[in-house]
Scaffold this motif. Structure first.
Motif, PDB file in Angstrom:
ATOM      1  N   GLU A   1       0.818  -1.411  -0.045  1.00  7.08           N
ATOM      2  CA  GLU A   1      -0.139  -0.017  -0.010  1.00  7.08           C
ATOM      3  C   GLU A   1       0.980   1.374   0.051  1.00  7.08           C
ATOM      4  N   GLU A   2       0.826   2.094   0.993  1.00  3.89           N
ATOM      5  CA  GLU A   2       1.542   3.297   0.810  1.00  3.89           C
ATOM      6  C   GLU A   2       2.757   3.440   2.118  1.00  3.89           C
ATOM      7  N   GLU A   3       3.152   2.237   2.853  1.00  4.50           N
ATOM      8  CA  GLU A   3       4.110   2.055   3.687  1.00  4.50           C
ATOM      9  C   GLU A   3       5.383   1.273   3.084  1.00  4.50           C
ATOM     10  N   GLU A   4       6.519   1.899   3.385  1.00  9.83           N
ATOM     11  CA  GLU A   4       7.604   1.130   2.935  1.00  9.83           C
ATOM     12  C   GLU A   4       7.827  -0.046   3.776  1.00  9.83           C
ATOM     13  N   ILE A   5       8.340  -0.993   3.347  1.00 12.79           N
ATOM     14  CA  ILE A   5       8.547  -2.096   3.894  1.00 12.79           C
ATOM     15  C   ILE A   5      10.223  -2.671   3.542  1.00 12.79           C
ATOM     16  N   PHE A   6      10.668  -3.073   4.908  1.00 21.16           N
ATOM     17  CA  PHE A   6      12.158  -3.356   4.843  1.00 21.16           C
ATOM     18  C   PHE A   6      12.387  -4.851   4.845  1.00 21.16           C
ATOM     19  N   VAL A   7      13.575  -5.209   4.381  1.00 24.01           N
ATOM     20  CA  VAL A   7      14.355  -6.678   4.640  1.00 24.01           C
ATOM     21  C   VAL A   7      13.492  -7.837   3.927  1.00 24.01           C
ATOM     22  N   HIS A   8      12.328  -7.846   4.217  1.00 27.92           N
ATOM     23  CA  HIS A   8      11.584  -8.916   3.736  1.00 27.92           C
ATOM     24  C   HIS A   8       9.858  -8.697   3.761  1.00 27.92           C
ATOM     25  N   PRO A   9       9.022  -9.129   3.097  1.00 28.82           N
ATOM     26  CA  PRO A   9       7.582  -9.087   3.234  1.00 28.82           C
ATOM     27  C   PRO A   9       7.165  -9.420   4.743  1.00 28.82           C
ATOM     28  N   ARG A  10       5.963  -8.783   5.173  1.00 30.69           N
ATOM     29  CA  ARG A  10       5.504  -9.362   6.466  1.00 30.69           C
ATOM     30  C   ARG A  10       4.719 -10.594   6.341  1.00 30.69           C
ATOM     31  N   ASP A  11       4.956 -11.432   7.217  1.00 29.34           N
ATOM     32  CA  ASP A  11       4.102 -12.499   7.237  1.00 29.34           C
ATOM     33  C   ASP A  11       2.769 -12.418   7.696  1.00 29.34           C
TER      34      ASP A  11
ATOM     35  N   ASP B   1      27.652   2.792  15.433  1.00 24.32           N
ATOM     36  CA  ASP B   1      27.017   3.236  14.124  1.00 24.32           C
ATOM     37  C   ASP B   1      26.013   2.163  13.642  1.00 24.32           C
ATOM     38  N   HIS B   2      25.907   0.961  14.222  1.00 18.50           N
ATOM     39  CA  HIS B   2      25.145  -0.267  13.624  1.00 18.50           C
ATOM     40  C   HIS B   2      23.940   0.068  13.785  1.00 18.50           C
ATOM     41  N   ILE B   3      23.100  -0.169  12.567  1.00 17.17           N
ATOM     42  CA  ILE B   3      21.552  -0.282  12.495  1.00 17.17           C
ATOM     43  C   ILE B   3      20.959  -1.445  12.074  1.00 17.17           C
ATOM     44  N   THR B   4      19.715  -1.647  12.223  1.00 15.57           N
ATOM     45  CA  THR B   4      19.028  -2.799  11.565  1.00 15.57           C
ATOM     46  C   THR B   4      17.750  -2.420  11.140  1.00 15.57           C
ATOM     47  N   ARG B   5      17.001  -2.912  10.445  1.00 13.18           N
ATOM     48  CA  ARG B   5      15.524  -2.764   9.820  1.00 13.18           C
ATOM     49  C   ARG B   5      14.734  -3.876   9.989  1.00 13.18           C
ATOM     50  N   CYS B   6      13.583  -3.653  10.548  1.00 13.68           N
ATOM     51  CA  CYS B   6      12.726  -4.801  10.623  1.00 13.68           C
ATOM     52  C   CYS B   6      11.307  -4.405   9.827  1.00 13.68           C
ATOM     53  N   PRO B   7      10.664  -5.389   9.214  1.00 17.28           N
ATOM     54  CA  PRO B   7       9.432  -5.074   8.600  1.00 17.28           C
ATOM     55  C   PRO B   7       8.369  -4.811   9.668  1.00 17.28           C
ATOM     56  N   TYR B   8       8.697  -5.166  10.956  1.00 19.34           N
ATOM     57  CA  TYR B   8       7.403  -5.133  11.742  1.00 19.34           C
ATOM     58  C   TYR B   8       7.414  -4.101  12.803  1.00 19.34           C
ATOM     59  N   LYS B   9       8.919  -3.582  12.996  1.00 17.74           N
ATOM     60  CA  LYS B   9       9.023  -2.748  13.959  1.00 17.74           C
ATOM     61  C   LYS B   9       9.742  -1.358  13.377  1.00 17.74           C
TER      62      LYS B   9
END
Length: 274
Positions: free
Chosen positions: A130-140, A197-205
């Motif tokens: 939809e209009e929300e950017e999703i990171f790393v992998h699709p949400r399950d 300087d470490h960062i991670t991205r999560c499709p849920y958080k």
């Protein structure tokens, strides 16, 4: 107007002889490489490969810019379950090798899957549901993430030293992962840690920032994290601090919890040796 088969009234995961599991999704999904929209799909399919714990999307050919795809010059062996047809993506003045592929299953004929750039350096740059950017992998759709405020007593220790103590945690329950305890910053001794300087991205958080232990001992780096701007579904964890249960000692309501063994355990052990 293209007529497509209706989605099943009752969603159910189907399994192919190759061991792939899949089901249709009703989300509008788009993928972009730079300024070019490569995928614009209202009929995506979620696919689970046997060796991967997270799903990926496959898209009907007519919802993909197939004119930007060329047969791969060096297709990878064994990269995806039974897949032998790979494509290089030529878009936005760049070539990304093996960015797309087809699954061998008859059920998925006529569909193309893509790598996600934040998992590898070969895929698309940005993905949207939809209009929300999703990171790393699709949400399950079969996975839940719940962030619940609590009054339970949580104490965190590193090598016997108390680094956090609170009666106001937010407990985050995520399917297939240990409970994470998000603690108010005022109840965490962040002065014992150094920001990294470490960062991670999560499709849920969302996107997390990290801290490392500045004391002695065999403590992995980046064992503390926080989401300064979490996604709306888990807004309760905003600005709070969490620790890897796998690398610290957590006492919950007076009971010392066992350190869980998860895929993160192996990552953390590797990090402590580097």
């Amino acid at each position: 107007m293209t007529t497509r088969p209706a989605h099943p009234a009752a969603r159910s995961i189907r399994t192919t002889p190759e061991g792939l599991m899949w089901e249709p999704s009703e989300r509008w999904v788009r993928g972009r490489k730079g300024d070019v929209t490569v995928v614009d799909s209202r009929h995506p399919v979620l696919v689970w490969e046997p060796h991967l714990p997270v799903p990926q999307y496959a898209f009907p050919h007519d919802e993909v810019r197939t004119d930007l795809l060329r047969p791969a010059q060096n297709p990878p062996a064994g990269a995806h379950t039974g897949s032998r047809i790979f494509y290089d993506l030529h878009a936005d003045g760049d070539v990304r090798a093996n960015a797309a592929w087809t699954f061998p299953a008859d059920d998925l004929a006529g569909h193309i899957a893509f790598e996600w750039f934040l998992r590898t350096d070969t895929g698309l740059d940005h993905w949207y549901e939809e209009e929300e950017e999703i990171f790393v992998h699709p949400r399950d759709p079969h996975k839940r993430v719940d962030a619940l405020p609590s009054s339970r007593h949580v104490r965190v220790e590193i090598d016997g030293r108390v680094v956090a103590d609170t009666h106001a945690p937010v407990l985050l329950f995520e399917t297939s992962l240990p409970t994470r305890y998000y603690l108010p910053r005022e109840n965490v001794r962040l002065g014992l840690f150094d920001a990294t300087d470490h960062i991670t991205r999560c499709p849920y958080k969302g996107t997390a920032e990290y801290w490392s232990w500045r004391g002695e001992g065999d403590v992995p780096p980046n064992i503390v994290w926080s989401y300064p701007e979490p996604l709306p579904a888990v807004a309760a964890i905003q600005g709070r601090v969490a620790f890897f249960n796998e690398a610290v000692d957590i006492t919950l309501d007076g009971e010392r919890l066992e350190r869980p063994d998860t895929p993160f355990s192996r990552m953390l052990r590797k990090g402590s040796r580097s």
